[in-house]
Scaffold this motif. Structure first.
Motif, PDB file in Angstrom:
ATOM      1  N   SER A  20       1.451  10.856 -12.965  1.00 60.09           N
ATOM      2  CA  SER A  20       2.546  10.188 -13.691  1.00 60.09           C
ATOM      3  C   SER A  20       3.221   9.089 -12.861  1.00 60.09           C
ATOM      4  O   SER A  20       4.102   8.398 -13.362  1.00 60.09           O
ATOM      5  N   VAL A  21       2.818   8.948 -11.595  1.00 59.31           N
ATOM      6  CA  VAL A  21       3.437   7.930 -10.729  1.00 59.31           C
ATOM      7  C   VAL A  21       2.381   6.996 -10.149  1.00 59.31           C
ATOM      8  O   VAL A  21       1.216   7.379  -9.984  1.00 59.31           O
ATOM      9  N   ASP A  22       2.810   5.765  -9.875  1.00 64.55           N
ATOM     10  CA  ASP A  22       1.902   4.848  -9.173  1.00 64.55           C
ATOM     11  C   ASP A  22       2.442   4.446  -7.800  1.00 64.55           C
ATOM     12  O   ASP A  22       1.776   3.759  -7.042  1.00 64.55           O
ATOM     13  N   SER A  23       3.670   4.897  -7.491  1.00 59.85           N
ATOM     14  CA  SER A  23       4.266   4.614  -6.181  1.00 59.85           C
ATOM     15  C   SER A  23       4.930   5.874  -5.637  1.00 59.85           C
ATOM     16  O   SER A  23       5.534   6.634  -6.394  1.00 59.85           O
ATOM     17  N   PHE A 226      16.060   1.389  -2.045  1.00 61.35           N
ATOM     18  CA  PHE A 226      15.005   1.311  -3.068  1.00 61.35           C
ATOM     19  C   PHE A 226      14.865  -0.113  -3.589  1.00 61.35           C
ATOM     20  O   PHE A 226      13.747  -0.591  -3.818  1.00 61.35           O
ATOM     21  N   ASP A 227      15.996  -0.789  -3.811  1.00 58.47           N
ATOM     22  CA  ASP A 227      15.953  -2.172  -4.308  1.00 58.47           C
ATOM     23  C   ASP A 227      15.126  -3.063  -3.398  1.00 58.47           C
ATOM     24  O   ASP A 227      14.415  -3.968  -3.864  1.00 58.47           O
ATOM     25  N   CYS A 228      15.237  -2.811  -2.102  1.00 56.38           N
ATOM     26  CA  CYS A 228      14.486  -3.577  -1.093  1.00 56.38           C
ATOM     27  C   CYS A 228      12.977  -3.444  -1.346  1.00 56.38           C
ATOM     28  O   CYS A 228      12.239  -4.430  -1.336  1.00 56.38           O
ATOM     29  N   PHE A 233       7.792  -5.356  -4.044  1.00 59.13           N
ATOM     30  CA  PHE A 233       6.500  -4.825  -4.510  1.00 59.13           C
ATOM     31  C   PHE A 233       6.454  -4.506  -6.001  1.00 59.13           C
ATOM     32  O   PHE A 233       5.481  -3.940  -6.477  1.00 59.13           O
ATOM     33  N   GLY A 234       7.512  -4.862  -6.730  1.00 59.14           N
ATOM     34  CA  GLY A 234       7.508  -4.636  -8.175  1.00 59.14           C
ATOM     35  C   GLY A 234       7.373  -3.185  -8.566  1.00 59.14           C
ATOM     36  O   GLY A 234       6.705  -2.856  -9.546  1.00 59.14           O
ATOM     37  N   VAL A 235       8.004  -2.286  -7.814  1.00 59.93           N
ATOM     38  CA  VAL A 235       7.908  -0.855  -8.101  1.00 59.93           C
ATOM     39  C   VAL A 235       8.754  -0.503  -9.327  1.00 59.93           C
ATOM     40  O   VAL A 235       9.926  -0.874  -9.415  1.00 59.93           O
ATOM     41  N   HIS A 239       7.929   5.253 -12.667  1.00 63.81           N
ATOM     42  CA  HIS A 239       6.617   5.725 -12.183  1.00 63.81           C
ATOM     43  C   HIS A 239       6.605   5.844 -10.663  1.00 63.81           C
ATOM     44  O   HIS A 239       5.625   5.515 -10.003  1.00 63.81           O
ATOM     45  N   CYS A 240       7.741   6.318 -10.127  1.00 69.11           N
ATOM     46  CA  CYS A 240       7.879   6.413  -8.672  1.00 69.11           C
ATOM     47  C   CYS A 240       8.407   7.794  -8.284  1.00 69.11           C
ATOM     48  O   CYS A 240       9.265   8.359  -8.966  1.00 69.11           O
ATOM     49  N   LEU A 241       7.873   8.330  -7.196  1.00 69.48           N
ATOM     50  CA  LEU A 241       8.270   9.641  -6.677  1.00 69.48           C
ATOM     51  C   LEU A 241       8.894   9.468  -5.301  1.00 69.48           C
ATOM     52  O   LEU A 241       8.323   8.800  -4.435  1.00 69.48           O
TER      53      LEU A 241
END
Length: 306
Positions: A20-23, A226-228, A233-235, A239-241
């Motif tokens: 479920s995540v790509d990052s 996280f914003d950094c 990297f367009g996270v 879809h991030c853990l």
């Protein structure tokens, strides 16, 4: 544990969450290593995640190392990592001053050589590194010479922290328009064997008390960390853990930014700590309850190897 949060991540659920995540964002100390030793299986987990096309990043409140120093350590421990994947508070503080504050001027730095290097890398000149010994009387301290080009005070971890550094920071911050930035508020640095030493948060609170002014912090759980990563990297937060060992920094960061959160029990916080937060009825403390927990991130290996 009651409720749908803080579920033990095991069996088929591991693959379901990873799919479920790509990052994936990892804290470092207590998560992928402890002291100078890698957590068993951690390097395999990181390297396999990358092999499977996941973006992997490292977010740490430690301000005593540059990105390159982190890469050197990780490479020695068997991790495949690039400099641009590492987001420590030394680097993030420099980015914050340059991009958000658009600082025009020098910085009075209570911090490490690593912070000096990261500031210089973005074109900001820091002053104040190393010991600052006291001399003279109180009237001399109050009138200590100040560089008129200093437009910000930045506080990170500084083994040379002293009364004169505290005083000098206070004098700068008494000037109108002087920015005040701290790397993080972690009050204790846990060591092996249950020992600990005072963390940056202790130094920052001392300066805040003297200056009667609260600093803006860039480290976890502040969203800027996280914003950094996301801006470079367009996270996508959906879809991030976020994987960490501290509820008040790592898990809170994930909650603040809308990420899935995973607590690993190889570091500071325990399931009992999370349970206390969940039972508290406090909205703020709910942000410190992870979605999932594992004994170690090595628990992810079977799903990655399958």
């Amino acid at each position: 544990m009651s409720g749908s949060k803080c579920v033990r991540l095991t069996g088929a659920l591991v693959k379901q969450v990873l799919d479920s995540v790509d990052s994936v964002l990892f804290d470092c100390d207590g998560v992928i290593w402890r002291g100078d030793q890698a957590v068993p299986g951690a390097a395999q987990v990181i390297n396999l995640l990358k092999e499977k096309g996941k973006k992997v990043f490292f977010v740490t409140n430690n301000s005593s190392k540059t990105r390159k120093m982190y890469v050197d350590k990780m490479t020695t421990l068997g991790f495949h990592v690039k400099e641009e994947e590492v987001f420590g508070t030394a680097y993030c503080s420099a980015v914050y001053l340059k991009t958000v504050c658009k600082l025009q001027g020098k910085v009075y730095l209570i911090g490490s050589n690593a912070m000096q290097q990261e500031l210089e890398a973005v074109g900001i000149q820091p002053l104040g590194m190393g010991p600052d010994h006291i001399s003279g009387k109180q009237a001399d301290w109050a009138n200590v010479p100040l560089d008129p080009e200093v437009k910000a005070v930045v506080v990170g971890f500084d083994e040379h922290f002293s009364y004169m550094k505290l005083n000098r920071a206070m004098q700068y911050l008494s000037q109108e328009g002087c920015l005040f930035v701290g790397t993080n508020r972690d009050t204790r640095l846990p060591l092996e064997g249950g020992k600990a030493v005072p963390g940056t948060g202790c130094l920052l609170q001392a300066v805040e008390t003297a200056a009667q002014h609260r600093a803006q912090t860039v480290g976890k759980p502040n969203n800027f960390m996280f914003d950094c990563v996301a801006s470079q990297f367009g996270v996508n937060p959906d879809h991030c853990l976020m994987v960490g060992d501290r509820l008040d920094t790592d898990i809170m960061l994930g909650s603040n930014c809308g990420l899935k959160t995973l607590l690993t029990l190889t570091g500071v916080s325990t399931v009992a700590d999370a349970e206390d937060h969940q039972k508290s009825g406090s909205a703020e403390r709910q942000g410190m309850v992870p979605d999932y927990y594992v004994e170690s991130i090595a628990d992810l290996l079977p799903a990655l190897q399958g």
